[in-house]
Motif scaffolding. Structure first.
Motif, PDB file in Angstrom:
ATOM      1  N   GLN A 211       0.801  -1.213  -0.028  1.00  0.00           N
ATOM      2  CA  GLN A 211       0.054  -0.180  -0.010  1.00  0.00           C
ATOM      3  C   GLN A 211       0.867   1.310  -0.012  1.00  0.00           C
ATOM      4  O   GLN A 211       0.621   2.129  -0.834  1.00  0.00           O
ATOM      5  N   ASP A 212       1.914   1.450   0.780  1.00  0.00           N
ATOM      6  CA  ASP A 212       2.708   2.375   1.149  1.00  0.00           C
ATOM      7  C   ASP A 212       3.906   2.259   1.570  1.00  0.00           C
ATOM      8  O   ASP A 212       4.174   1.855   2.810  1.00  0.00           O
ATOM      9  N   GLU A 213       5.054   2.158   0.847  1.00  0.00           N
ATOM     10  CA  GLU A 213       6.343   1.687   1.116  1.00  0.00           C
ATOM     11  C   GLU A 213       6.855   2.887   2.191  1.00  0.00           C
ATOM     12  O   GLU A 213       7.488   2.320   2.991  1.00  0.00           O
ATOM     13  N   GLU A 214       6.796   3.926   1.987  1.00  0.00           N
ATOM     14  CA  GLU A 214       7.319   4.918   2.797  1.00  0.00           C
ATOM     15  C   GLU A 214       6.775   4.747   4.332  1.00  0.00           C
ATOM     16  O   GLU A 214       7.443   4.981   5.157  1.00  0.00           O
ATOM     17  N   PHE A 215       5.355   4.946   4.322  1.00  0.00           N
ATOM     18  CA  PHE A 215       4.680   4.584   5.465  1.00  0.00           C
ATOM     19  C   PHE A 215       5.274   3.359   6.273  1.00  0.00           C
ATOM     20  O   PHE A 215       5.421   3.305   7.446  1.00  0.00           O
ATOM     21  N   ALA A 216       5.471   2.309   5.578  1.00  0.00           N
ATOM     22  CA  ALA A 216       5.920   1.033   5.987  1.00  0.00           C
ATOM     23  C   ALA A 216       7.421   1.125   6.387  1.00  0.00           C
ATOM     24  O   ALA A 216       7.845   0.651   7.865  1.00  0.00           O
ATOM     25  N   ARG A 217       8.242   1.786   5.855  1.00  0.00           N
ATOM     26  CA  ARG A 217       9.465   2.098   6.387  1.00  0.00           C
ATOM     27  C   ARG A 217       9.645   2.896   7.627  1.00  0.00           C
ATOM     28  O   ARG A 217      10.360   2.689   8.422  1.00  0.00           O
ATOM     29  N   VAL A 218       8.858   3.905   7.582  1.00  0.00           N
ATOM     30  CA  VAL A 218       8.679   4.832   8.842  1.00  0.00           C
ATOM     31  C   VAL A 218       8.304   3.766  10.256  1.00  0.00           C
ATOM     32  O   VAL A 218       8.764   4.133  11.253  1.00  0.00           O
ATOM     33  N   THR A 219       7.585   2.888   9.939  1.00  0.00           N
ATOM     34  CA  THR A 219       6.908   2.140  11.070  1.00  0.00           C
ATOM     35  C   THR A 219       7.839   0.944  11.562  1.00  0.00           C
ATOM     36  O   THR A 219       7.708   0.170  12.456  1.00  0.00           O
ATOM     37  N   GLY A 220       9.045   0.958  10.675  1.00  0.00           N
ATOM     38  CA  GLY A 220      10.077   0.035  11.285  1.00  0.00           C
ATOM     39  C   GLY A 220      10.150  -1.241  10.230  1.00  0.00           C
ATOM     40  O   GLY A 220      10.925  -2.217  10.846  1.00  0.00           O
ATOM     41  N   LEU A 221       9.282  -1.545   9.448  1.00  0.00           N
ATOM     42  CA  LEU A 221       9.147  -2.547   8.631  1.00  0.00           C
ATOM     43  C   LEU A 221      10.249  -2.632   7.473  1.00  0.00           C
ATOM     44  O   LEU A 221      10.696  -1.778   6.994  1.00  0.00           O
ATOM     45  N   PRO A 222      10.980  -3.913   7.463  1.00  0.00           N
ATOM     46  CA  PRO A 222      12.083  -4.110   6.305  1.00  0.00           C
ATOM     47  C   PRO A 222      11.387  -4.229   5.045  1.00  0.00           C
ATOM     48  O   PRO A 222      11.330  -5.134   4.349  1.00  0.00           O
ATOM     49  N   VAL A 223      11.249  -2.771   4.443  1.00  0.00           N
ATOM     50  CA  VAL A 223      10.640  -2.927   3.183  1.00  0.00           C
ATOM     51  C   VAL A 223      11.207  -3.604   1.929  1.00  0.00           C
ATOM     52  O   VAL A 223      10.878  -4.268   1.319  1.00  0.00           O
ATOM     53  N   ARG A 224      12.728  -3.475   1.820  1.00  0.00           N
ATOM     54  CA  ARG A 224      13.440  -4.134   0.767  1.00  0.00           C
ATOM     55  C   ARG A 224      13.371  -5.539   1.092  1.00  0.00           C
ATOM     56  O   ARG A 224      13.141  -6.322  -0.099  1.00  0.00           O
ATOM     57  N   ALA A 225      13.612  -6.190   2.088  1.00  0.00           N
ATOM     58  CA  ALA A 225      13.427  -7.345   2.330  1.00  0.00           C
ATOM     59  C   ALA A 225      12.121  -8.033   1.870  1.00  0.00           C
ATOM     60  O   ALA A 225      12.044  -9.129   1.290  1.00  0.00           O
ATOM     61  N   LEU A 226      10.977  -7.304   2.282  1.00  0.00           N
ATOM     62  CA  LEU A 226       9.680  -7.820   1.856  1.00  0.00           C
ATOM     63  C   LEU A 226       9.360  -7.778   0.529  1.00  0.00           C
ATOM     64  O   LEU A 226       8.686  -8.520   0.149  1.00  0.00           O
ATOM     65  N   ASN A 227       9.730  -6.628  -0.152  1.00  0.00           N
ATOM     66  CA  ASN A 227       9.768  -6.603  -1.457  1.00  0.00           C
ATOM     67  C   ASN A 227      10.346  -7.819  -2.219  1.00  0.00           C
ATOM     68  O   ASN A 227       9.912  -8.261  -3.366  1.00  0.00           O
ATOM     69  N   LEU A 228      11.449  -8.093  -1.770  1.00  0.00           N
ATOM     70  CA  LEU A 228      12.458  -9.058  -2.628  1.00  0.00           C
ATOM     71  C   LEU A 228      11.513 -10.588  -2.163  1.00  0.00           C
ATOM     72  O   LEU A 228      11.392 -11.423  -3.132  1.00  0.00           O
ATOM     73  N   LEU A 229      10.988 -10.567  -0.872  1.00  0.00           N
ATOM     74  CA  LEU A 229      10.256 -11.730  -0.645  1.00  0.00           C
ATOM     75  C   LEU A 229       9.063 -11.995  -1.346  1.00  0.00           C
ATOM     76  O   LEU A 229       8.754 -12.843  -2.088  1.00  0.00           O
ATOM     77  N   THR A 230       8.268 -10.839  -1.853  1.00  0.00           N
ATOM     78  CA  THR A 230       7.169 -10.757  -2.647  1.00  0.00           C
ATOM     79  C   THR A 230       7.645 -11.297  -4.081  1.00  0.00           C
ATOM     80  O   THR A 230       6.970 -12.130  -4.788  1.00  0.00           O
ATOM     81  N   ALA A 231       8.724 -10.692  -4.467  1.00  0.00           N
ATOM     82  CA  ALA A 231       9.076 -11.112  -5.836  1.00  0.00           C
ATOM     83  C   ALA A 231       9.549 -12.493  -5.954  1.00  0.00           C
ATOM     84  O   ALA A 231       9.273 -13.467  -6.964  1.00  0.00           O
TER      85      ALA A 231
END
Length: 300
Positions: free
Chosen positions: A158-178
């Motif tokens: 939904q929102d990578e920037e918001f997820a990053r601010v909340t502390g989620l490992p955005v790049r790792a999750l994007n890679l896992l989705t791929a």
């Protein structure tokens, strides 16, 4: 039900059910990320894995899994660092994957165009016991990721920037989705085919969105549509002797058209209800939300 007397149909139906579950389960995140064609690109890359499997006398399914996962990782790296020339790099990756698959399978001693077509467009009679075993293991991985990490994956989609601010490992999750999308492509290729699998990842989700505003309901409806069209297409392919992949995709598009037609009066009714609620001054929580994204964040 005489088709259940044949072992190859039993294997094909089991594979079809798993494909019907896993493809929309991953596709819902790709649709949210506006990467609906990602499965199509991975399918092109997976062709090289199929060709290598025949050339090296290894399992084409597992080899395609390894190559498509590598391709998915490269796609994410290109998306992160490619910038202006990223689209050119992706095009070379996709077309190179397709060309490599055709070349390797023709160089293989046991390879032929018939073998390639069964992976490109699906084939019921060629689903072996080893294929079913591989599909079951890969499908378990896909469901573990898509269900176990659904809140985190949805937030990033939904929102990578918001997820990053909340502390989620955005790049790792994007890679896992791929990677999960790549695994799903290889799960589906024996039934739907590499060139058509993207439709099964996207269209059931788009059809479900015609009826539902929440993430959980969209997920459930999309999976129900996926299972219905894959099993229906497999049985139709058996009786009518038509390609299973094309049959499944056409049924999926038909389901989308029907649900869209049914959803039109429902959308009008919701609009009238919203207008009436606003006219009478009802509080916002009593009205039907107009913003799909806001409700999705609540519904997940």
């Amino acid at each position: 039900m005489d088709f259940l007397d044949y072992a190859f149909m039993q294997r094909a139906l089991l594979a079809a059910v798993l494909v019907g579950i896993t493809a929309p389960a991953v596709g819902i995140y790709l649709v949210q990320r506006r990467q609906a064609l990602m499965g199509d690109g991975i399918g092109h890359v997976a062709m090289t894995g199929v060709g290598l499997g025949f050339l090296l006398s290894w399992s084409p399914v597992w080899m395609a899994t390894a190559v498509s996962v590598l391709g998915a990782v490269l796609m994410e790296l290109i998306r992160w660092y490619g910038r202006t020339r990223g689209d050119i790099a992706l095009a070379m990756l996709f077309y190179g994957g397709m060309a490599g698959g055709v070349m390797f399978i023709n160089l293989a001693p046991t390879g032929s165009n018939a073998n390639l077509n069964s992976y490109l467009f699906g084939s019921l009679s060629t689903v072996s016991e080893s294929d079913v075993t591989a599909i079951c293991l890969l499908a378990a991985f896909v469901l573990l990721v898509t269900l176990g990490l659904r809140r985190q994956l949805f937030a990033v989609s939904q929102d990578e920037e918001f997820a990053r601010v909340t502390g989620l490992p955005v790049r790792a999750l994007n890679l896992l989705t791929a990677v999960t999308a790549a695994v799903t492509v290889t799960v589906a290729m024996r039934v739907v085919g590499l060139l058509l699998v993207s439709a099964l990842m996207v269209v059931p989700v788009a059809a479900a969105q015609q009826l539902s505003r929440s993430f959980a309901a969209t997920f459930a409806i999309a999976v129900a549509i996926g299972v219905s069209v894959t099993t229906g297409g497999t049985v139709t392919s058996y009786y009518q002797d038509v390609p299973p992949g094309a049959t499944i995709v056409l049924l999926t598009i038909g389901a989308f058209i029907v649900l869209t037609a049914l959803a039109t009066p429902l959308a009008r009714r919701r609009a009238r209800a919203l207008a009436a609620a606003q006219a009478t001054g009802d509080p916002a929580e009593c009205a039907i939300p107009a913003n799909r994204d806001q409700e999705n964040k609540v519904g997940v």
